[in-house]
Design a protein around this motif. Structure first.
Motif, mmCIF file in Angstrom:
data_model
loop_
_atom_site.group_PDB
_atom_site.id
_atom_site.type_symbol
_atom_site.label_atom_id
_atom_site.label_comp_id
_atom_site.label_asym_id
_atom_site.label_seq_id
_atom_site.Cartn_x
_atom_site.Cartn_y
_atom_site.Cartn_z
ATOM 1 N N ARG A 86 55.420 28.772 14.360
ATOM 2 C CA ARG A 86 56.409 29.055 14.882
ATOM 3 C C ARG A 86 56.152 30.119 15.983
ATOM 4 N NH1 ARG A 86 62.138 31.470 12.787
ATOM 5 N NH2 ARG A 86 62.966 32.138 14.789
ATOM 6 N N THR A 87 55.236 31.004 15.490
ATOM 7 C CA THR A 87 54.445 32.151 16.630
ATOM 8 C C THR A 87 53.932 31.255 17.699
ATOM 9 O OG1 THR A 87 54.316 33.568 14.481
ATOM 10 C CG2 THR A 87 53.291 34.028 16.506
ATOM 11 N N GLU A 88 53.133 30.473 17.444
ATOM 12 C CA GLU A 88 52.384 29.557 18.427
ATOM 13 C C GLU A 88 53.361 29.192 19.232
ATOM 14 O OE1 GLU A 88 50.172 26.806 16.251
ATOM 15 O OE2 GLU A 88 48.359 28.142 15.898
ATOM 16 N N ALA A 89 54.521 28.529 18.825
ATOM 17 C CA ALA A 89 55.408 28.015 19.879
ATOM 18 C C ALA A 89 56.127 29.005 20.504
ATOM 19 C CB ALA A 89 56.718 27.269 18.892
ATOM 20 N N GLN A 90 56.375 30.252 19.922
ATOM 21 C CA GLN A 90 56.904 31.499 20.670
ATOM 22 C C GLN A 90 55.909 31.664 21.981
ATOM 23 O OE1 GLN A 90 57.553 34.082 17.539
ATOM 24 N NE2 GLN A 90 59.806 33.471 17.316
ATOM 25 N N PHE A 91 54.577 31.599 21.555
ATOM 26 C CA PHE A 91 53.631 32.222 22.778
ATOM 27 C C PHE A 91 53.778 31.014 23.825
ATOM 28 C CE2 PHE A 91 51.256 34.950 19.581
ATOM 29 C CZ PHE A 91 51.475 35.875 20.513
ATOM 30 N N ARG A 92 53.964 29.784 23.281
ATOM 31 C CA ARG A 92 53.970 28.816 24.321
ATOM 32 C C ARG A 92 55.276 28.693 25.358
ATOM 33 N NH1 ARG A 92 52.273 25.299 19.973
ATOM 34 N NH2 ARG A 92 54.195 24.540 19.437
ATOM 35 N N GLU A 100 47.606 38.039 30.070
ATOM 36 C CA GLU A 100 46.393 38.265 29.257
ATOM 37 C C GLU A 100 46.896 38.464 27.671
ATOM 38 O OE1 GLU A 100 43.279 38.330 30.088
ATOM 39 O OE2 GLU A 100 43.681 37.639 31.807
ATOM 40 N N LEU A 101 47.915 39.054 27.386
ATOM 41 C CA LEU A 101 48.732 39.502 26.132
ATOM 42 C C LEU A 101 48.764 38.157 25.096
ATOM 43 C CD1 LEU A 101 51.006 42.170 26.689
ATOM 44 C CD2 LEU A 101 49.122 42.318 25.458
ATOM 45 N N ILE A 102 49.024 37.027 26.180
ATOM 46 C CA ILE A 102 49.291 35.770 25.555
ATOM 47 C C ILE A 102 47.997 35.264 24.842
ATOM 48 C CG2 ILE A 102 49.631 33.306 25.829
ATOM 49 C CD1 ILE A 102 52.210 34.595 26.061
ATOM 50 N N LYS A 103 46.927 35.419 25.783
ATOM 51 C CA LYS A 103 45.522 35.120 25.066
ATOM 52 C C LYS A 103 45.426 36.070 23.915
ATOM 53 C CE LYS A 103 43.692 33.897 29.719
ATOM 54 N NZ LYS A 103 42.779 34.036 30.608
ATOM 55 N N GLU A 104 45.602 37.194 23.991
ATOM 56 C CA GLU A 104 45.354 38.347 22.985
ATOM 57 C C GLU A 104 46.164 37.729 21.721
ATOM 58 O OE1 GLU A 104 45.850 42.930 21.815
ATOM 59 O OE2 GLU A 104 45.677 42.338 24.075
ATOM 60 N N ILE A 146 54.289 39.768 20.837
ATOM 61 C CA ILE A 146 55.437 39.125 21.441
ATOM 62 C C ILE A 146 56.640 40.044 21.885
ATOM 63 C CG2 ILE A 146 57.394 37.541 20.674
ATOM 64 C CD1 ILE A 146 55.532 36.017 19.139
ATOM 65 N N VAL A 147 56.513 40.884 21.239
ATOM 66 C CA VAL A 147 57.724 42.031 21.568
ATOM 67 C C VAL A 147 57.307 42.789 22.795
ATOM 68 C CG1 VAL A 147 58.646 44.476 20.914
ATOM 69 C CG2 VAL A 147 58.494 42.564 19.043
ATOM 70 N N GLU A 148 56.027 43.145 22.931
ATOM 71 C CA GLU A 148 55.328 43.560 24.194
ATOM 72 C C GLU A 148 55.741 42.847 25.441
ATOM 73 O OE1 GLU A 148 51.297 45.927 25.932
ATOM 74 O OE2 GLU A 148 51.518 45.312 23.936
ATOM 75 N N ILE A 149 55.379 41.646 25.275
ATOM 76 C CA ILE A 149 55.545 40.574 26.174
ATOM 77 C C ILE A 149 57.067 40.291 26.542
ATOM 78 C CG2 ILE A 149 55.387 37.971 26.744
ATOM 79 C CD1 ILE A 149 52.857 37.944 24.950
ATOM 80 N N ASP A 150 57.843 40.518 25.520
ATOM 81 C CA ASP A 150 59.359 40.029 25.944
ATOM 82 C C ASP A 150 59.926 41.323 26.629
ATOM 83 O OD1 ASP A 150 59.761 37.832 24.498
ATOM 84 O OD2 ASP A 150 60.429 38.638 22.697
ATOM 85 N N ASN A 151 59.446 42.483 26.661
ATOM 86 C CA ASN A 151 59.692 43.772 27.382
ATOM 87 C C ASN A 151 59.509 43.508 28.816
ATOM 88 O OD1 ASN A 151 60.969 45.231 25.227
ATOM 89 N ND2 ASN A 151 59.065 46.110 24.636
ATOM 90 N N ILE A 152 58.008 42.987 29.154
ATOM 91 C CA ILE A 152 57.667 42.538 30.375
ATOM 92 C C ILE A 152 58.413 41.535 31.153
ATOM 93 C CG2 ILE A 152 55.484 41.768 31.566
ATOM 94 C CD1 ILE A 152 53.658 42.839 29.672
ATOM 95 N N ILE A 153 58.874 40.476 30.445
ATOM 96 C CA ILE A 153 59.601 39.370 31.002
ATOM 97 C C ILE A 153 60.988 40.199 31.245
ATOM 98 C CG2 ILE A 153 60.818 37.310 30.178
ATOM 99 C CD1 ILE A 153 58.579 36.710 28.638
#
Length: 458
Positions: A136-142, A178-182, A199-206
């Motif tokens: 599920r986390t992989e799907a969230q990253f995708r 870059e965070l996606i890769k990390e 994921i939380v950090e990415i969501d804030n950026i988005i």
């Protein structure tokens, strides 16, 4: 109708809830999202088909997990599962004849199986749950990666069209990628906690990037979209103008002067439409921008063609088709560098502009070939050449009469004089030296034209 809309809304809500609480189902939804988004536009029939297939998949997964992991269902759950399966089968049979009833049955089936699926997931072995969590986390990253790539494409689209996008937006998108890769690396190392933090950090950026694009840049974005749509129309209108001019020249070549006049009138009207379109758009375009330059170039091209079409019509009405052709040819030659500039600015419409340019070039060459052919015909015999010179002399007298009486503007007068001069010069070059008298008449005609040109100012 309202009941039907409510059921569609319930469908969407149920799918959204199911995707949020069911790990495996959410992966399936995510994997199919690009295709489904496009397909749902086909209508409610397809939406019902998609829901039927997904509820059916849910039932299959429940039975598979129960058997594989030896999970016990009580009699009530077993009965509900069978009832849901029957409802799905009934929905399949009804979908082509009674869509509303089919939707009702599949929604009922979904409501029955969702709590059973949640129960099964909760009773999976811990290792399997962990595996689901990873997937599920992989799907969230995708999903987030697709969102970021889309945002990046939007930013590039805006920049290409001259919109100033703050640097922090691009840098934040790059940071999120870059965070996606990390995050993927953290998952590969089994660190799900760290992956979720990322994921939380990415969501804030988005969230911040979306806010900037939709609020801070909204006005500019809307102007760009509207302007580009009008630009597409503008290019199409210029294309149409060139084609009408081409048809005018073809009619003149065929000595169908009545049809040529009709085409020239249509070209003049089309040019007026384009200029009016540019004026309506201008208040929405900021000065010194790419769009402003595009508008200015389009206006200049159209104005040149409009004036030349009107001048060619005057020459044709003055019984001088050769001059009319030369006027059209000269105008097309004059707008060539403007077309090149327009193409360099409107890169995203370069193909259409290149087509327009090629049409203009072909027409110009065809006109020149026509003039060369006519000149060859005129100099074939003294009688034909004398007749053509007489026509030119008469045309010059008529042109001066029209100008002096105020029936044509000064600029039209000068444009026709320049075209006549070009034609007389080409004719003079082709006339043999042995035709002394005829060459003298042409030289006198050329001198008169030069005199009028030098003494007339607009």
């Amino acid at each position: 109708m309202n009941t039907y809309k409510n059921k569609i809304l319930a469908l969407a809500l149920l799918v959204a809830i199911g995707a949020s609480v069911i790990p495996v189902f959410s992966i399936v939804v995510s994997a199919q999202a690009p295709q489904t988004v496009g397909e749902t536009r086909r209508g409610p029939e397809h939406a019902v088909e998609v829901l039927i297939s997904r509820v059916e998949l849910l039932i299959i997964r429940i039975r598979s997990f129960v058997q594989t992991y030896n999970i016990s269902l009580d009699n009530n759950m077993t009965s509900l599962l069978e009832e849901a399966e029957n409802l799905v089968n009934e929905a399949k049979e009804l979908k082509n004849t009674n869509l509303t009833e089919a939707l009702s049955k599949v929604l009922q089936a979904a409501r029955l199986v969702t709590p059973i699926y949640v129960y099964v997931i909760q009773n999976l072995p811990p290792t399997v749950k962990d595996d689901f969590a990873v997937r599920r986390t992989e799907a969230q990253f995708r999903v987030r990666e697709r969102v970021l790539l889309s945002l990046n494409a939007t930013v590039s689209w805006l920049i290409e069209r001259g919109v100033e996008v703050p640097e922090w937006i691009s840098s934040n998108i790059s940071r999120a990628l870059e965070l996606i890769k990390e995050g993927k690396q953290a998952l590969a190392e089994g660190n799900i906690t760290r992956a979720k933090e990322i994921i939380v950090e990415i969501d804030n950026i988005i969230k911040n990037v979306n806010k900037a694009l939709k609020i801070e840049l909204k006005t500019k974005w809307v102007v760009v979209v509207c302007t580009e749509r009008v630009l597409i129309s503008l290019v199409g209108q210029v294309n149409a103008l060139i084609r009408i001019v081409s048809e005018s020249a073809e009619s003149i070549e065929a000595s169908d002067y009545e049809n040529a006049i009709e085409h020239l009138n249509a070209a003049s009207k089309k040019a007026g439409t384009i200029l009016a379109l540019i004026e309506r758009l201008r208040p929405y375009v900021t000065n010194d921008t790419t769009y402003s330059q595009i508008l200015n170039l389009s206006e200049e091209i159209t104005t040149i063609l409009k004036n030349s079409v009107n001048d060619a019509r005057t020459a044709l009405e003055n019984n001088d088709p050769d001059t009319a052709l030369l006027i059209l040819s000269n105008a097309l030659e004059e707008v060539q560098p403007l077309f090149e500039q327009l193409k360099s600015l409107a890169k995203w419409r370069s193909r259409e502009l290149e087509e327009v340019k090629e049409i203009a070039l072909r027409l110009r060459e065809r006109v020149r070939e026509r003039v060369r052919r006519l000149i060859g015909t005129y100099v074939a015999t003294s009688a034909k050449l004398s007749w053509r010179i007489a026509i030119l002399e008469e045309s010059l007298i008529t042109l001066n009469t029209l100008y002096n009486s105020g029936r044509i503007p000064c600029q039209t007068y000068l444009n026709i004089l320049k075209a006549m001069k070009a034609f007389v010069e080409e004719l003079l070059d082709a006339v043999p030296q042995t035709m002394y008298m005829l060459r003298a008449r042409l030289n006198n005609l050329l001198n008169d034209i030069n005199t009028y040109l030098s003494t007339t100012t607009c």
